[in-house]
Design an enzyme around this catalytic site. Structure first.
Site: not given
Ligand code: R5P
Length: 263
Positions: A173
């Site tokens: 990710k």
């Molecule tokens: C950050 O590491 C958190 O794990 C979130 O899951 C990640 O950032 C994804 O969420 P968002 O789309 O709100 O950035």
């Protein structure tokens, strides 16, 4: 790759099109009661039918999510630091593999930090998670965390994503950036994008669409869904981009229709 690993991965990534809409709801592990997640289940429940999997911590999973729910869980297994502490990006392992298995996790998510003081610690802890995942056939998602000082460009995100894959991530990710196809090309495992801080719905859908066009297999999105003025309409629109090949404009029209905002 053994049967269990493939089976779990196919629960996270839809075999029909190789894409996924992951709903990230783990923010509390370093941000506390994040806006929109103060009462996690109230927010999550209406979104569940449109998510391919959820990404919570074990605390929210155990206390807020009904065990009868039929949805794969990618469990956040890193943490140990907070937004107000001195070392936000020095996460360690917070969940044992035994507990991840007890919680029936389909995947494990761990944040690595490349290019900062604690790079080595997070990468070595990540390699331990990869070993644990391999031992029990549980895929591992590397979260490429970005420090306040770091530029989110293709060079840096490509470096972090590739290192994660080299160590053993089954999925990565990362954040969308200009030249994102370079990040995807250089990463031999599937890539999903985080949404980041809340931005206007149209912009978030454009970002998701551009990421898919550049080769991402989907999103692991949180705030841009659950902090939307209409979270259900937004996840449906994101889903249209990820699974129905909708353009950003088509998805935004869907968002407006679904939220009953004909402007
Ligand atoms: C950050 O590491 C958190 O794990 C979130 O899951 C990640 O950032 C994804 O969420 P968002 O789309 O709100 O950035």
């Amino acid at each position: 790759m053994d049967w269990g690993m493939k089976n779990r991965l196919s629960r996270i990534i839809r075999p029909q099109d190789g894409h996924t809409v992951m709903l990230a709801i783990d923010h509390g592990y370093f941000l506390g009661p994040t806006t929109g997640l103060e009462n996690p289940w109230k927010t999550i429940e209406p979104l569940v039918p449109y998510a391919d999997c959820l990404m919570p911590t074990r605390g929210v999973l155990r206390s807020c999510i009904p065990p009868e729910l039929d949805i794969p869980i990618v469990l956040r297994v890193s943490g140990g630091t907070s937004i107000v502490g001195p070392e936000l990006l020095h996460e360690g392992i917070t969940v044992s593999i035994d507990d991840a298995i007890r919680l029936n996790a389909s995947g494990l998510a761990f944040s690595i930090l490349v290019g900062a003081e604690y790079e080595r610690d997070t990468l070595l802890a990540f390699s331990e998670i990869c070993d644990m995942g391999e031992e029990y056939g549980i895929p591992v998602l590397a979260v490429t965390a970005v420090g306040r000082e770091m530029v989110r460009d293709a060079k840096y995100l490509g470096l972090a994503s590739r290192i994660a894959a080299e160590i053993g991530a089954h999925m990565v990710k990362t954040y969308y950036c200009e030249g994102f196809e370079k990040v995807v090309e250089g990463c031999p495992v599937p890539v999903v994008i985080a949404g980041g801080k809340k931005i206007p719905e149209r912009d978030a859908l454009q970002m998701a669409h551009a990421a898919l066009q550049a080769g991402a297999i989907g999103v692991d999105m949180g705030r841009n869904i659950f902090q939307s003025e209409n979270p259900v309409a937004m996840i449906k629109a994101v889903r249209a981009v990820v699974h129905e090949n909708a353009t950003a404009e088509e998805a935004y029209e869907l968002f407006k229709t679904e939220s009953g905002q004909q402007r």
